[in-house]
Design an enzyme around this catalytic site. Structure first.
Site, PDB file in Angstrom:
ATOM      1  N   CYS A  97     -16.517  -7.743  -3.432  1.00  0.00           N
ATOM      2  CA  CYS A  97     -17.323  -8.814  -2.885  1.00  0.00           C
ATOM      3  C   CYS A  97     -16.699 -10.174  -3.170  1.00  0.00           C
ATOM      4  CB  CYS A  97     -18.726  -8.777  -3.496  1.00  0.00           C
ATOM      5  SG  CYS A  97     -19.536  -7.176  -3.360  1.00  0.00           S
ATOM      6  N   ILE A 137       4.526   1.201   3.941  1.00  0.00           N
ATOM      7  CA  ILE A 137       5.209   0.272   4.834  1.00  0.00           C
ATOM      8  C   ILE A 137       6.715   0.467   4.671  1.00  0.00           C
ATOM      9  CG2 ILE A 137       5.804  -2.173   5.121  1.00  0.00           C
ATOM     10  CD1 ILE A 137       3.255  -1.592   6.450  1.00  0.00           C
ATOM     11  N   SER A 192      -4.005   1.958  -6.123  1.00  0.00           N
ATOM     12  CA  SER A 192      -2.662   1.396  -6.210  1.00  0.00           C
ATOM     13  C   SER A 192      -2.011   1.811  -7.523  1.00  0.00           C
ATOM     14  CB  SER A 192      -2.752  -0.140  -6.126  1.00  0.00           C
ATOM     15  OG  SER A 192      -1.571  -0.751  -6.593  1.00  0.00           O
ATOM     16  N   GLY A 193      -0.676   1.772  -7.559  1.00  0.00           N
ATOM     17  CA  GLY A 193       0.056   2.113  -8.777  1.00  0.00           C
ATOM     18  C   GLY A 193       0.397   0.925  -9.649  1.00  0.00           C
ATOM     19  N   ASP A 216     -24.019  -0.203  -9.440  1.00  0.00           N
ATOM     20  CA  ASP A 216     -23.391  -0.653 -10.679  1.00  0.00           C
ATOM     21  C   ASP A 216     -23.733  -2.108 -10.967  1.00  0.00           C
ATOM     22  OD1 ASP A 216     -21.839  -1.519  -8.527  1.00  0.00           O
ATOM     23  OD2 ASP A 216     -19.942  -1.259  -9.564  1.00  0.00           O
TER      24      ASP A 216
END
Length: 632
Positions: free
Chosen positions: A2, A292, A364-365, A100
């Protein structure tokens, strides 16, 4: 995920300008396109833009407690919210939603400011408690989610998820922070807690603010820090590898909770591949992955991503983009709200754009290099430190200082002859050498770049002061841990996480980073340094642990990063753009720069005699920021 905003009258008596609050909230509509709400009462206004991910039916904000004496606006995800909800219910707390957000609110009611110690996740939130006449702000452990604020001269306190949100307030000055300008041209971003503007700030990772009616100052308080004290353990290396995988798998599993489509970025590097491997081993639907690629083979790694996707049978989406994808320069300047010189923001923007076509949440890593010492610069820094350790400072500093001063900077020469930077680093101590190594413009270049007037305005301030202050606060005992700590306080929140947050939220995409689960960060920080950087191999223990899950060429090939060909751009298709921008009246009229040196950089780079691409990109992004921002 948000966007949040707020206005708080520290006098406690005045009404809130609802129109100003609305402008603040709508400036970050992209962060939450699903819903938007405002709430005002005497001395308080809060706004929220919602991207619905959990509790789609009843998770609206601002959210209140039962008697409406406490209200919260919150951005993030709490991964242990179900466990906390059960605990709080056992204490007698009654919940109106399954969100949450309400867990954070009820945690405040139960534990006050110390509620942050119970939260596991990424978050930035503001809570107004009318009974205590208190405004409380907090940001997560490592700074995954952002928070900006300012105490205005009239006593109003404003905050928001992005700098643009608070900059819409008419009382906030657009005066540049001269120290932030110095920082930007050293680091390529403005490190926390500064912003590019004089009276606007970032809440630092692992910090909170408790502001009461009548307070005349805002004080950030640290509530968490990463400790690099060694773990007292008799575990074998094999045991550590097993525990690492168990912890990583648990972190990934906890972050796969969502009521919307979920997937992962897959670059083909070790970190993103590790996350995808752990996701694919969970019970549930087939994993969506996105990558990508570039039409220049030198910068394209899609074949490695495809290899991982095939092994784990993911639904893989790959897109090849033009290597000359430089049409995003203005877009990036607007996204980041202040100068930001990491050129990998371009492919990051594109992969977020691609992912959002299929999912709302992506894992993500990010964080693997910081946790397990994966960057090449760690290897270089430790090699330099080994030389420092062999020579007394009284001999080393004058010897290498002289070599660094007189040795030519030969970007055009073979690497073996490009020793100037190494000599300069060896003349310094560990922190000075590391700062020198990561700076996009070293001290000698910035000394030439800036005008005499601007340098005088700094009154002795130097960008290295940021790292030296952090180094003084770490409990790390070995050199590698010290520089890892410096990255956790500077590069990770200011560069990596900022880049991903703005690029993803521009597309209303939530990105989660399981390798930065704070319990995994704490555990990894306590591992011996030789298990991270071992025999010149970064992320040693991480890679060893992943051998059953990933192939050798994924684990041990040379690291490339998310690179774009700046040097060739600036000698080719962007040559005139760079010249026109770097030497423009807009930039020169600021009085910040030495026109002669700007011209020198442009001409030397165009001729191929020197590679000033990183420096020119930073100047280009600074000039673009001036042009597209509200700077006056």
């Amino acid at each position: 995920m948000c966007g949040i905003v707020g206005i708080f009258d520290t006098h406690g008596t005045r009404d809130i300008d609802r129109a100003a609050l609305h402008r603040m909230n709508e400036s970050q509509h992209h962060r939450g396109p699903d819903e938007g709400e405002l709430y005002t009462e005497k001395a308080l206004g809060m706004g929220h833009r919602r991207l619905s991910v959990i509790d789609l039916a009843t998770g609206q904000q601002p959210l209140f407690n039962a008697d409406r004496s406490v209200v919260i606006v919150y951005n993030g995800e709490i991964y242990n919210y179900r466990e906390l909800m059960a605990e709080l219910k056992g204490m007698g707390h009654v919940f109106q939603t399954k969100s949450d957000t309400e867990v954070v609110l009820q945690s405040w009611l139960a534990w006050g400011p110390d509620c942050v110690h119970r939260l596991k996740g990424m978050f930035a939130f503001g809570i107004w408690d009318r009974n205590q006449q208190t405004m409380f702000l907090a940001r997560d452990h490592v700074g995954i989610k952002p928070m900006f604020y300012s105490l205005l001269p009239t006593g109003y306190f404003v905050f928001g998820s992005e700098l643009k949100s608070i900059m819409t307030h008419p009382e906030l000055s657009r005066e540049l922070n001269v120290q932030a300008v110095e920082d930007f041209f050293a680091y390529g971003y403005v490190p926390d807690p500064k912003t590019i503007f004089h009276n606007a700030y970032k809440l630092q990772p692992g910090h909170r603010i408790l502001l009461k009616v009548g307070d005349k100052a805002v004080r950030q308080e640290k509530w968490w820090d990463v400790s690099f004290q060694p773990q007292q353990t008799a575990q074998s290396e094999a045991d550590i590898e097993r525990e690492l995988i168990d912890r990583l798998r648990a972190s990934v599993q906890s972050q796969m909770v969502a009521e919307v489509p979920l997937g992962a970025f897959l670059s083909g590097g070790v970190d993103s591949s590790a996350v995808v491997a752990m996701m694919a081993q969970q019970d549930g639907p087939v994993v969506n992955t996105c990558s990508i690629g570039f039409n220049d083979p030198e910068f394209d790694e899609t074949k490695y991503a495809q290899q991982v996707a095939q092994r784990y049978n993911t639904v893989h989406h790959a897109q090849i983009v033009d290597n000359d994808d430089y049409g995003l320069i203005d877009t990036l300047a607007r996204l980041y709200d202040e100068p930001f010189a990491d050129s990998s923001a371009i492919p990051t923007y594109r992969v977020c754009q691609l992912a959002r076509q299929r999912v709302t949440v992506a894992l993500s890593g990010d964080g693997g290099d910081e946790n397990f010492a994966g960057y090449r610069r760690y290897r270089y820094a430790m090699a330099e430190q080994s030389v420092r350790d062999k020579l007394p400072a009284g001999l080393r500093k004058p010897l290498f200082g002289a070599l660094g001063k007189w040795y030519p900077k030969a970007d055009w020469a073979p690497r073996v002859f490009r020793a100037k930077t190494t000599f300069e680093a060896l003349a310094r101590d560990l922190v000075e050498g590391y700062f020198h190594g990561v700076s996009i413009m070293p001290d000698r270049v910035r000394a030439e770049l800036f005008s005499d007037k601007f340098k005088a305005s700094l009154q002795g301030y130097r960008a290295i002061d940021v790292m030296q202050e952090h180094a003084a606060n770490t409990d790390a005992e070995d050199p590698l841990s010290v520089i890892q700590y410096l990255d956790f306080k500077t590069w990770l929140p200011g560069g990596i996480l900022t880049k991903v947050d703005r690029a993803s939220m521009a597309h209303s995409l939530e990105v989660r980073v399981p390798i930065l689960d704070h319990t995994l960060v704490e555990w990894a920080a306590g591992l011996p340094a030789h298990l991270k950087l071992h025999g010149g191999e970064g992320k040693y223990i991480f890679k060893q642990a992943l051998r059953p899950h990933l192939s050798e060429d994924i684990l041990f090939r040379s690291k490339r990063g998310f690179s774009i060909p700046l040097a060739s751009w600036f000698r080719g298709p962007l040559k005139q753009t760079v010249r026109d921008t770097v030497l423009s009246p807009l930039l020169l009229d600021t009085g910040l720069f030495n026109e002669r040196y700007l011209r020198h950089m442009v001409e030397q780079h165009e001729s191929g005699m020197k590679d000033y691409s990183a420096a020119l990109w930073s100047v280009l992004m600074f000039a673009t920021f001036l042009r597209v921002s509200a700077y006056q």
